[in-house]
Motif scaffolding. Structure first.
Motif, PDB file in Angstrom:
ATOM      1  N   GLY A 194      -3.711 -13.632 -14.362  1.00 52.49           N
ATOM      2  CA  GLY A 194      -4.541 -13.777 -15.248  1.00 52.49           C
ATOM      3  C   GLY A 194      -3.992 -13.028 -16.645  1.00 52.49           C
ATOM      4  N   SER A 195      -2.693 -13.073 -16.850  1.00 45.30           N
ATOM      5  CA  SER A 195      -2.163 -12.504 -18.105  1.00 45.30           C
ATOM      6  C   SER A 195      -1.862 -13.540 -18.969  1.00 45.30           C
ATOM      7  N   ASN A 196      -1.876 -14.860 -18.255  1.00 45.10           N
ATOM      8  CA  ASN A 196      -1.842 -16.164 -19.093  1.00 45.10           C
ATOM      9  C   ASN A 196      -0.282 -16.172 -19.562  1.00 45.10           C
ATOM     10  N   SER A 197       0.650 -15.226 -19.067  1.00 45.16           N
ATOM     11  CA  SER A 197       1.846 -15.422 -19.767  1.00 45.16           C
ATOM     12  C   SER A 197       2.869 -16.446 -19.200  1.00 45.16           C
ATOM     13  N   PHE A 198       2.361 -17.343 -18.390  1.00 51.78           N
ATOM     14  CA  PHE A 198       3.113 -18.530 -17.774  1.00 51.78           C
ATOM     15  C   PHE A 198       2.546 -19.522 -18.171  1.00 51.78           C
ATOM     16  N   ILE A 199       3.110 -20.805 -17.609  1.00 53.52           N
ATOM     17  CA  ILE A 199       2.537 -22.031 -18.173  1.00 53.52           C
ATOM     18  C   ILE A 199       1.123 -22.159 -17.436  1.00 53.52           C
ATOM     19  N   PRO A 200       0.199 -22.890 -18.221  1.00 55.96           N
ATOM     20  CA  PRO A 200      -1.330 -22.985 -17.652  1.00 55.96           C
ATOM     21  C   PRO A 200      -1.253 -23.346 -16.310  1.00 55.96           C
ATOM     22  N   GLY A 201      -1.999 -22.598 -15.400  1.00 57.60           N
ATOM     23  CA  GLY A 201      -2.151 -23.207 -14.059  1.00 57.60           C
ATOM     24  C   GLY A 201      -1.306 -22.788 -13.119  1.00 57.60           C
ATOM     25  N   PHE A 202      -0.016 -21.902 -13.534  1.00 57.66           N
ATOM     26  CA  PHE A 202       0.805 -21.214 -12.658  1.00 57.66           C
ATOM     27  C   PHE A 202       0.177 -20.316 -12.053  1.00 57.66           C
ATOM     28  N   GLU A 203      -0.369 -19.130 -12.725  1.00 55.90           N
ATOM     29  CA  GLU A 203      -1.057 -17.908 -12.039  1.00 55.90           C
ATOM     30  C   GLU A 203      -2.022 -18.092 -11.243  1.00 55.90           C
ATOM     31  N   GLU A 204      -2.961 -19.272 -11.659  1.00 54.16           N
ATOM     32  CA  GLU A 204      -4.062 -19.493 -10.807  1.00 54.16           C
ATOM     33  C   GLU A 204      -3.788 -19.718  -9.263  1.00 54.16           C
ATOM     34  N   GLN A 205      -2.552 -20.224  -9.234  1.00 52.77           N
ATOM     35  CA  GLN A 205      -2.069 -21.040  -7.742  1.00 52.77           C
ATOM     36  C   GLN A 205      -1.330 -19.874  -7.054  1.00 52.77           C
ATOM     37  N   LEU A 206      -1.472 -18.665  -7.430  1.00 53.48           N
ATOM     38  CA  LEU A 206      -0.892 -17.595  -6.800  1.00 53.48           C
ATOM     39  C   LEU A 206      -1.789 -16.496  -6.350  1.00 53.48           C
ATOM     40  N   VAL A 207      -3.188 -16.768  -6.636  1.00 56.95           N
ATOM     41  CA  VAL A 207      -4.314 -16.071  -6.285  1.00 56.95           C
ATOM     42  C   VAL A 207      -4.270 -16.339  -4.908  1.00 56.95           C
ATOM     43  N   GLY A 208      -4.463 -15.063  -3.978  1.00 57.76           N
ATOM     44  CA  GLY A 208      -4.512 -15.279  -2.537  1.00 57.76           C
ATOM     45  C   GLY A 208      -3.251 -15.315  -1.612  1.00 57.76           C
ATOM     46  N   VAL A 209      -2.153 -15.307  -2.607  1.00 53.34           N
ATOM     47  CA  VAL A 209      -0.989 -15.079  -1.784  1.00 53.34           C
ATOM     48  C   VAL A 209      -0.674 -13.792  -1.354  1.00 53.34           C
ATOM     49  N   LYS A 210      -0.031 -13.603  -0.050  1.00 55.79           N
ATOM     50  CA  LYS A 210       0.418 -12.338   0.417  1.00 55.79           C
ATOM     51  C   LYS A 210       1.863 -12.049   0.306  1.00 55.79           C
ATOM     52  N   ASP A 211       2.245 -10.644   0.562  1.00 53.62           N
ATOM     53  CA  ASP A 211       3.594 -10.176   0.554  1.00 53.62           C
ATOM     54  C   ASP A 211       4.446 -11.246   1.725  1.00 53.62           C
ATOM     55  N   GLY A 212       5.645 -11.733   1.187  1.00 55.95           N
ATOM     56  CA  GLY A 212       6.407 -12.257   2.313  1.00 55.95           C
ATOM     57  C   GLY A 212       6.092 -13.976   2.352  1.00 55.95           C
ATOM     58  N   GLU A 213       5.140 -14.189   1.609  1.00 49.45           N
ATOM     59  CA  GLU A 213       4.780 -15.841   1.723  1.00 49.45           C
ATOM     60  C   GLU A 213       5.344 -16.557   0.658  1.00 49.45           C
ATOM     61  N   GLU A 214       5.738 -17.770   0.868  1.00 49.37           N
ATOM     62  CA  GLU A 214       6.383 -18.717   0.205  1.00 49.37           C
ATOM     63  C   GLU A 214       5.386 -19.657  -0.280  1.00 49.37           C
ATOM     64  N   LYS A 215       5.496 -19.985  -1.448  1.00 47.35           N
ATOM     65  CA  LYS A 215       4.397 -21.152  -1.871  1.00 47.35           C
ATOM     66  C   LYS A 215       4.932 -22.011  -3.169  1.00 47.35           C
ATOM     67  N   GLU A 216       4.580 -23.391  -3.059  1.00 47.97           N
ATOM     68  CA  GLU A 216       4.918 -24.126  -4.304  1.00 47.97           C
ATOM     69  C   GLU A 216       3.866 -24.189  -5.074  1.00 47.97           C
ATOM     70  N   VAL A 217       4.477 -23.941  -6.265  1.00 51.22           N
ATOM     71  CA  VAL A 217       3.323 -24.038  -7.491  1.00 51.22           C
ATOM     72  C   VAL A 217       3.765 -25.612  -8.310  1.00 51.22           C
ATOM     73  N   THR A 218       2.776 -26.558  -8.646  1.00 54.02           N
ATOM     74  CA  THR A 218       2.916 -27.285  -9.371  1.00 54.02           C
ATOM     75  C   THR A 218       2.290 -27.418 -10.650  1.00 54.02           C
ATOM     76  N   VAL A 219       2.865 -27.495 -11.740  1.00 56.74           N
ATOM     77  CA  VAL A 219       2.271 -27.553 -13.216  1.00 56.74           C
ATOM     78  C   VAL A 219       3.166 -28.418 -13.803  1.00 56.74           C
ATOM     79  N   THR A 220       2.099 -28.832 -15.062  1.00 56.70           N
ATOM     80  CA  THR A 220       2.651 -29.846 -16.216  1.00 56.70           C
ATOM     81  C   THR A 220       2.769 -28.741 -17.376  1.00 56.70           C
TER      82      THR A 220
END
Length: 448
Positions: A194-220
């Motif tokens: 929510g700090s908007n310090s990364f590319i738009p759409g990046f941070e929103e896709q990490l909401v809900g992740v857990k410790d140890g999880e691997e996740k692919e984030v796709t942005v433009t």
């Protein structure tokens, strides 16, 4: 030399200046006599060249210079005798276009004179000045904000999902078209969602992740991205979540105070109280200044130079057009016709500008060298790494210095008027002062 008045209408003045051929010849001869001691020519010793020979060789070249100096001198003498102060540069036009050497010179001069500004009895102007005390509640609120900004993060319970505002510690690798790119990878990166310090759409896709999880984030990447080779391209970031942490506001104690450079909590509170007091006073002055200018606008009326009003209206219209068309950076557009609103605002600005200048002159208000230097240094700090170049530019540019000096002069004149007006202090709440400031900003935005 003859000066004949041809126009006297309101603030408009017109004159015909006639310089006789004999006067011009005398001026040229005077210049040649001044130069004669330093001139050497073949067959003559230095300083011994006869005047007629000098006139034959150098006279035509000096004639234009003598003509300009004579006309300028005549205009200067006229302005000194009449006390006229032109609102803008006088227009000077030679009327005998078929002039040749040996003829008299005739020029038309026209200008608008600055008006006589009427005296104002400032003691009859009543201004209300809002006063706000920096009370304990305001200090506590400021402390709470400082604590929030100085917040720490602590690990959430194992298996907790990341929420907006949480900090996730991640390793990530970014790829475009399957290839890693420079600057697209990091380890143990603390990212606040929510700090908007990364590319738009990046941070929103990490909401809900857990410790140890691997996740692919796709942005433009944005079309205007600073790295041109990535602009507008799609990227896939492989993110490994190493920790999910919840925000924990800092404790309001001596440790917090030290983070902000204070000796202890009491010292920090004192600093906050002083800062708030200065902010309230500055806001209050801005509101009172606007009220004063409104009162002066109502109290004073005098004829305004049409050229100044027209120039100001054109500038207002032009500036607003560019604000409404931010993508058009050049000036290769059609003329922007000022509206009635632009002209009314221009009249107010010109009137108040002339009034404050007149008051300042009569009160002998001066901007000291120290005040101007400090103001230049303050502006130079806005150009980090180029402070010296900015300072030198202003020192060598009279117009730039004037632009910095003008608001200082205006504020000193306003303070002079405050000292002579009836200013009544009214204690109000912080919210009431804020409402007055918002109204002031709305009024200025509507005018700008």
């Amino acid at each position: 030399m003859q000066v004949t008045e041809t126009l006297n209408e309101g603030l408009k003045r017109g004159y015909q200046i006639k310089v006789t051929a004999a006067e011009l010849d005398e001026k040229v001869t005077e210049k040649l006599r001044e130069a004669q001691p330093e001139v050497a020519m073949k067959g003559f010793r230095k300083g011994k060249v006869p005047l007629p020979m000098l006139k034959k060789q150098f006279g035509p070249r000096l004639l234009g210079e003598a003509m300009q100096e004579t006309i300028d001198g005549a205009l200067s003498s006229h302005l000194e005798e009449t006390g006229d102060r032109p609102a803008m540069q006088p227009q000077v036009k030679m009327t005998n276009d078929d002039w040749k050497e040996g003829d008299d010179v005739e020029v038309d001069v026209s200008y608008e004179r600055l008006p006589e500004v009427p005296e104002v009895d400032f003691s009859k102007i009543e201004i209300e000045r809002l006063k706000v005390e920096a009370d304990d509640s305001a200090v506590d609120e400021a402390l709470a904000n400082l604590a929030e900004n100085a917040q720490d993060f602590e690990d959430r319970k194992k298996g907790s999902k990341a929420k907006d505002g949480d900090q996730v510690v991640i390793d990530f690798v970014g790829r475009v078209d399957g290839e890693e790119f420079e600057g697209g990878a990091a380890e143990d990166y603390p990212l606040v969602l929510g700090s908007n310090s990364f590319i738009p759409g990046f941070e929103e896709q990490l909401v809900g992740v857990k410790d140890g999880e691997e996740k692919e984030v796709t942005v433009t990447f944005p079309e205007q991205y600073q790295a041109a080779h990535l602009a507008g391209k799609e990227a896939v970031f492989t993110c490994t979540v190493k920790a999910v942490k919840a925000p924990k506001p800092a404790e309001i104690d001596d440790e917090l105070a030290k983070k902000y450079g204070a000796e202890d909590l009491n010292a920090l509170k004192t600093q906050i109280r002083e800062r708030l007091g200065a902010e309230y006073a500055q806001a209050s002055r801005a509101v009172a200044k606007r009220a004063l200018l409104d009162a002066l606008d109502e109290a004073v009326s005098f004829e305004l130079p049409p050229s100044l009003v027209e120039a100001e209206a054109n500038q207002i219209a032009h500036q607003l057009w560019h604000e409404e068309n931010p993508d058009h950076h050049g000036h290769d557009h059609d003329r922007i016709e000022p509206t009635d609103e632009h002209k009314a605002l221009a009249e107010r600005r010109v009137k108040l500008g002339l009034l404050l200048a007149d008051v300042g002159q009569k009160a002998e208000v001066q901007v000291t060298d120290a005040e101007l230097t400090q103001a230049i240094l303050n502006q130079a700090r806005q150009y980090r790494g180029q402070e010296r170049q900015f300072f030198e530019y202003v020192q060598q540019n009279a117009q730039a210095r004037q632009q910095i000096q003008a608001p200082i002069f205006e504020d000193k004149v306003v303070d002079h008027i405050f000292e002579n007006a009836k200013v009544e202090e009214k204690t109000v709440t912080k919210d009431e002062l804020q409402a007055a400031v918002e109204k002031l900003e709305a009024d200025e935005a509507a005018e700008a």
